[in-house]
Design a protein around this motif. Structure first.
Motif, PDB file in Angstrom:
ATOM      1  N   VAL A 231      -2.574 -17.070  37.263  1.00 25.84           N
ATOM      2  CA  VAL A 231      -1.389 -17.629  36.602  1.00 25.84           C
ATOM      3  C   VAL A 231      -1.735 -18.072  35.186  1.00 25.84           C
ATOM      4  CG1 VAL A 231       0.392 -19.399  36.707  1.00 25.84           C
ATOM      5  CG2 VAL A 231      -0.393 -18.327  38.813  1.00 25.84           C
ATOM      6  N   ARG A 232      -2.911 -18.655  35.009  1.00 26.70           N
ATOM      7  CA  ARG A 232      -3.346 -19.062  33.669  1.00 26.70           C
ATOM      8  C   ARG A 232      -3.443 -17.836  32.742  1.00 26.70           C
ATOM      9  NH1 ARG A 232      -7.717 -22.904  32.073  1.00 26.70           N
ATOM     10  NH2 ARG A 232      -8.458 -22.890  34.229  1.00 26.70           N
ATOM     11  N   LEU A 233      -4.050 -16.763  33.238  1.00 28.03           N
ATOM     12  CA  LEU A 233      -4.186 -15.544  32.428  1.00 28.03           C
ATOM     13  C   LEU A 233      -2.820 -14.957  32.089  1.00 28.03           C
ATOM     14  CD1 LEU A 233      -7.161 -13.793  34.265  1.00 28.03           C
ATOM     15  CD2 LEU A 233      -7.193 -14.797  31.975  1.00 28.03           C
ATOM     16  N   MET A 234      -1.884 -15.016  33.042  1.00 25.71           N
ATOM     17  CA  MET A 234      -0.537 -14.521  32.785  1.00 25.71           C
ATOM     18  C   MET A 234       0.079 -15.218  31.584  1.00 25.71           C
ATOM     19  SD  MET A 234       2.993 -15.385  33.513  1.00 25.71           S
ATOM     20  CE  MET A 234       3.041 -16.338  35.025  1.00 25.71           C
ATOM     21  N   HIS A 235      -0.089 -16.540  31.503  1.00 28.32           N
ATOM     22  CA  HIS A 235       0.479 -17.289  30.379  1.00 28.32           C
ATOM     23  C   HIS A 235      -0.274 -17.028  29.077  1.00 28.32           C
ATOM     24  CE1 HIS A 235       3.592 -19.664  32.344  1.00 28.32           C
ATOM     25  NE2 HIS A 235       2.766 -19.866  33.362  1.00 28.32           N
ATOM     26  N   LEU A 236      -1.601 -17.011  29.129  1.00 26.47           N
ATOM     27  CA  LEU A 236      -2.396 -16.937  27.912  1.00 26.47           C
ATOM     28  C   LEU A 236      -2.551 -15.520  27.367  1.00 26.47           C
ATOM     29  CD1 LEU A 236      -5.239 -19.511  28.690  1.00 26.47           C
ATOM     30  CD2 LEU A 236      -3.235 -19.831  27.231  1.00 26.47           C
ATOM     31  N   GLU A 237      -2.585 -14.521  28.241  1.00 29.45           N
ATOM     32  CA  GLU A 237      -2.824 -13.151  27.792  1.00 29.45           C
ATOM     33  C   GLU A 237      -1.594 -12.258  27.873  1.00 29.45           C
ATOM     34  OE1 GLU A 237      -6.228 -11.520  29.751  1.00 29.45           O
ATOM     35  OE2 GLU A 237      -7.577 -13.111  29.026  1.00 29.45           O
ATOM     36  N   GLY A 238      -0.567 -12.709  28.585  1.00 24.73           N
ATOM     37  CA  GLY A 238       0.698 -11.980  28.575  1.00 24.73           C
ATOM     38  C   GLY A 238       0.885 -10.950  29.665  1.00 24.73           C
ATOM     39  N   GLY A 239      -0.183 -10.537  30.360  1.00 25.50           N
ATOM     40  CA  GLY A 239      -0.015  -9.556  31.432  1.00 25.50           C
ATOM     41  C   GLY A 239       0.650 -10.178  32.647  1.00 25.50           C
ATOM     42  N   THR A 240       1.414  -9.387  33.362  1.00 19.19           N
ATOM     43  CA  THR A 240       2.113  -9.922  34.532  1.00 19.19           C
ATOM     44  C   THR A 240       1.813  -9.157  35.821  1.00 19.19           C
ATOM     45  OG1 THR A 240       4.086  -8.574  34.101  1.00 19.19           O
ATOM     46  CG2 THR A 240       4.028 -10.800  33.142  1.00 19.19           C
ATOM     47  N   ARG A 241       1.463  -7.897  35.731  1.00 24.30           N
ATOM     48  CA  ARG A 241       1.232  -7.096  36.938  1.00 24.30           C
ATOM     49  C   ARG A 241       0.058  -7.642  37.733  1.00 24.30           C
ATOM     50  NH1 ARG A 241       3.397  -2.183  38.242  1.00 24.30           N
ATOM     51  NH2 ARG A 241       4.998  -1.397  36.831  1.00 24.30           N
ATOM     52  N   VAL A 242       0.254  -7.788  39.025  1.00 22.53           N
ATOM     53  CA  VAL A 242      -0.783  -8.345  39.888  1.00 22.53           C
ATOM     54  C   VAL A 242      -2.047  -7.483  39.855  1.00 22.53           C
ATOM     55  CG1 VAL A 242      -1.388  -8.706  42.314  1.00 22.53           C
ATOM     56  CG2 VAL A 242       0.727  -9.666  41.403  1.00 22.53           C
ATOM     57  N   SER A 243      -1.876  -6.161  39.869  1.00 17.81           N
ATOM     58  CA  SER A 243      -3.049  -5.273  39.864  1.00 17.81           C
ATOM     59  C   SER A 243      -3.867  -5.438  38.598  1.00 17.81           C
ATOM     60  CB  SER A 243      -2.611  -3.814  40.028  1.00 17.81           C
ATOM     61  OG  SER A 243      -1.708  -3.437  38.996  1.00 17.81           O
ATOM     62  N   GLU A 244      -3.199  -5.564  37.444  1.00 18.09           N
ATOM     63  CA  GLU A 244      -3.911  -5.719  36.185  1.00 18.09           C
ATOM     64  C   GLU A 244      -4.577  -7.089  36.086  1.00 18.09           C
ATOM     65  OE1 GLU A 244      -0.908  -4.983  33.288  1.00 18.09           O
ATOM     66  OE2 GLU A 244      -0.756  -2.835  33.756  1.00 18.09           O
ATOM     67  N   LEU A 245      -3.904  -8.123  36.535  1.00 17.82           N
ATOM     68  CA  LEU A 245      -4.490  -9.462  36.503  1.00 17.82           C
ATOM     69  C   LEU A 245      -5.684  -9.558  37.450  1.00 17.82           C
ATOM     70  CD1 LEU A 245      -1.191 -11.537  36.386  1.00 17.82           C
ATOM     71  CD2 LEU A 245      -2.946 -11.495  34.608  1.00 17.82           C
ATOM     72  N   THR A 246      -5.610  -8.859  38.567  1.00 20.69           N
ATOM     73  CA  THR A 246      -6.744  -8.855  39.498  1.00 20.69           C
ATOM     74  C   THR A 246      -7.957  -8.179  38.868  1.00 20.69           C
ATOM     75  OG1 THR A 246      -5.183  -8.771  41.354  1.00 20.69           O
ATOM     76  CG2 THR A 246      -7.485  -8.278  41.844  1.00 20.69           C
ATOM     77  N   GLU A 247      -7.721  -7.134  38.073  1.00 25.72           N
ATOM     78  CA  GLU A 247      -8.826  -6.489  37.360  1.00 25.72           C
ATOM     79  C   GLU A 247      -9.482  -7.461  36.384  1.00 25.72           C
ATOM     80  OE1 GLU A 247     -10.388  -3.462  37.558  1.00 25.72           O
ATOM     81  OE2 GLU A 247      -9.262  -3.321  39.441  1.00 25.72           O
ATOM     82  N   ARG A 248      -8.674  -8.265  35.720  1.00 24.13           N
ATOM     83  CA  ARG A 248      -9.226  -9.274  34.795  1.00 24.13           C
ATOM     84  C   ARG A 248     -10.027 -10.318  35.565  1.00 24.13           C
ATOM     85  NH1 ARG A 248     -10.903 -10.309  31.145  1.00 24.13           N
ATOM     86  NH2 ARG A 248      -9.805 -11.992  30.056  1.00 24.13           N
ATOM     87  N   ILE A 249      -9.527 -10.694  36.740  1.00 26.07           N
ATOM     88  CA  ILE A 249     -10.245 -11.662  37.569  1.00 26.07           C
ATOM     89  C   ILE A 249     -11.615 -11.102  37.975  1.00 26.07           C
ATOM     90  CG2 ILE A 249     -10.234 -12.731  39.870  1.00 26.07           C
ATOM     91  CD1 ILE A 249      -8.564 -14.268  37.933  1.00 26.07           C
TER      92      ILE A 249
END
Length: 362
Positions: A231-249
């Protein structure tokens, strides 16, 4: 006389009529397309109306309706198919509200359907018997990409995650200045960045609601931290897709686990898929989750082309892959859901983030 209705109601009714007209439903693939060679025949649909549960038996040419208070009626299957096409035209119109044409209103009166959304106590929209009428009924929810969709995880205050503000101790005027940043799509991110510029550090602390905390811990003892970081990355980096955010994690590895567990076992993807399936099958923030599936056994998806697809718990891996590829984090209203501000609690300051997850529109 024609009346106004929402596209969400139209989407659910379209799905119902389309199933009655077709007498079958395509099995969905993870990419929201129909399986090239697999459809499930439908024998019976049970739907709640103002007068109780009605049963719609699908016969070769007719739909036989058995009413809750007794009595039966028959209607041509082709009439439901024709009505579905008219509803599809409404779904393709711009805006979130549409006007129900006289022709459709007359048909609804003829088949005695007065509730455009099913009346239910178990959060299912339709209960479907596949293959034959005596088969067990599967409780399904409807999601239509041609209309606004209910979220998988409805944010709300019970879905807030707490970050503790450490680093430096802010004076009250500084806290007020941070909280007074203007409203807007990026207000939460701007407050977080301001805290960091002033020397503050936001560190995951806890889940605000004890029931939701327990539900997340059922996925994994460290899953709340993983979700908060997404959720923090969604706000700070702008991505929303769960698959893409999981890759960042996976890159950031907030849980500090071994690389082999991440790369060879797919730890982060696996945990997120477990969570999404639990949400799809009934987990809610404010209700105790015991790992037992609810009355919901799957979902019916109307894709962007108007095709109806079924995703069922008996094809759990397909359901998990579909949800993983087609879900996104969303932003609720900070004022309404009480997040995105520095708040004092027991002598420390906390900054809450809100977890809200829905299906992508395409």
């Amino acid at each position: 006389m024609a009346f106004q209705t929402t596209k969400r109601e139209v989407g659910e009714l379209y799905t119902f009529f389309r199933l009655l007209g077709d007498g079958q439903v395509a099995v969905g693939m993870p990419d929201s397309t129909p399986h090239p060679s697999e459809s499930w025949p439908i024998a019976l649909i049970e739907r709640g109306e103002h007068d109780g549960l009605r049963q719609y038996f699908i016969e070769p040419k007719d739909i036989r309706v058995v009413y809750a208070e007794g009595g039966e009626a028959r209607f041509l299957r082709t009439d439901f198919g024709d009505a579905a096409l008219l509803l599809l035209d409404l779904l393709k119109q711009p805006g979130e509200e549409v006007e129900m044409p006289d022709e459709l209103e007359a048909f609804l009166d003829a088949v005695a359907i007065y509730n455009l959304e099913a009346q239910t106590d178990d959060r299912t929209d339709l209960r479907v018997a596949f293959w034959n009428p005596s088969a067990p009924l599967s409780g399904l929810v409807v999601r239509c990409r041609l209309s606004p969709m209910n979220p998988l995880l409805d944010g709300g205050r019970t879905a807030n995650l707490k970050l503790e503000q450490t680093g430096v101790k802010f004076a009250a005027p500084t806290v007020s200045k941070i909280n007074a940043l203007p409203e807007g799509p990026l207000e939460v991110a701007e407050r977080m960045r301001m805290i960091e510029r002033l020397g503050g550090v936001l560190k995951y602390n806890d889940v605000a609601d004890r029931v939701f905390r327990g539900n997340l811990l059922m996925i994994d003892l460290h899953f709340p931290r993983m979700l908060a970081e997404m959720v923090r990355l969604m706000h700070l980096e702008g991505g929303t897709r769960v698959s893409e955010l999981t890759e960042r994690i996976k890159q950031l590895n907030p849980l500090k686990i071994k690389d082999e567990l991440i790369q060879k076992h797919g730890f982060y993807e696996y945990k997120m898929k477990q969570f999404l399936v639990a949400l799809a099958l009934g987990m809610r923030p404010a209700k105790y989750f015991k790992g037992i599936d609810s009355a919901i056994e799957g979902l019916l998806l109307v894709n962007g082309d108007g095709q109806v697809l079924v995703y069922h718990q008996t094809r759990r891996q397909v359901l998990a892959d579909f949800l993983y590829q087609n879900s996104r984090l969303e932003k609720g209203a900070p004022e309404k859901d009480k997040y995105g501000f520095l708040e004092r609690e027991n002598g420390a300051y906390y900054f809450k983030l809100n977890a809200k997850i829905g299906l992508t529109k395409r």
